[in-house]
Design a protein around this motif. Sequence first.
Motif, short mmCIF file in Angstrom:
data_model
loop_
_atom_site.label_atom_id
_atom_site.label_comp_id
_atom_site.label_asym_id
_atom_site.label_seq_id
_atom_site.Cartn_x
_atom_site.Cartn_y
_atom_site.Cartn_z
N VAL A 17 0.88 -1.17 0.00
CA VAL A 17 0.00 0.00 0.00
C VAL A 17 0.92 1.21 0.00
O VAL A 17 1.69 1.41 0.93
N LYS A 18 0.86 1.98 -1.09
CA LYS A 18 1.81 3.09 -1.27
C LYS A 18 1.07 4.42 -1.16
O LYS A 18 0.60 4.96 -2.16
N THR A 19 0.96 4.91 0.07
CA THR A 19 0.30 6.18 0.33
C THR A 19 0.76 6.70 1.68
O THR A 19 1.55 6.05 2.36
N ALA A 24 -2.86 5.00 4.58
CA ALA A 24 -2.50 3.58 4.59
C ALA A 24 -3.12 2.88 5.79
O ALA A 24 -3.61 1.75 5.67
N TYR A 28 -5.40 -0.40 5.76
CA TYR A 28 -5.03 -1.58 6.55
C TYR A 28 -6.18 -2.01 7.44
O TYR A 28 -6.45 -3.20 7.58
N SER A 68 -3.50 3.44 -5.02
CA SER A 68 -2.40 3.41 -4.04
C SER A 68 -2.10 1.99 -3.56
O SER A 68 -1.25 1.80 -2.71
#
Length: 76
Positions: A17-19, A24, A28, A68
């Motif tokens: 997860v790229k934010t 994020a 999650y 993301s």
Amino acid sequence: MLLSELKPGQTAVIKAVKTGDLHARRLYEMGFLPRTRVSLEHVATLGSPIIVGIRGFSIILGNHDASSIEVEVISA
């Protein structure tokens, strides 16, 4: 590949997860964790939002959220 790039019916595994940290954390908490299997169930007519199957639930995500999440396709 990004979750937003999947086609309906495809199944993938979340790689990352790229934010930002807060964003994020929210993803999650909804179950979007690395090594979790997801499937794209439906895409709205204009491409957003999408409905994603994850851990036995259907979750609606906008393109910003889906873009993301990095995934690896495991079935078409």
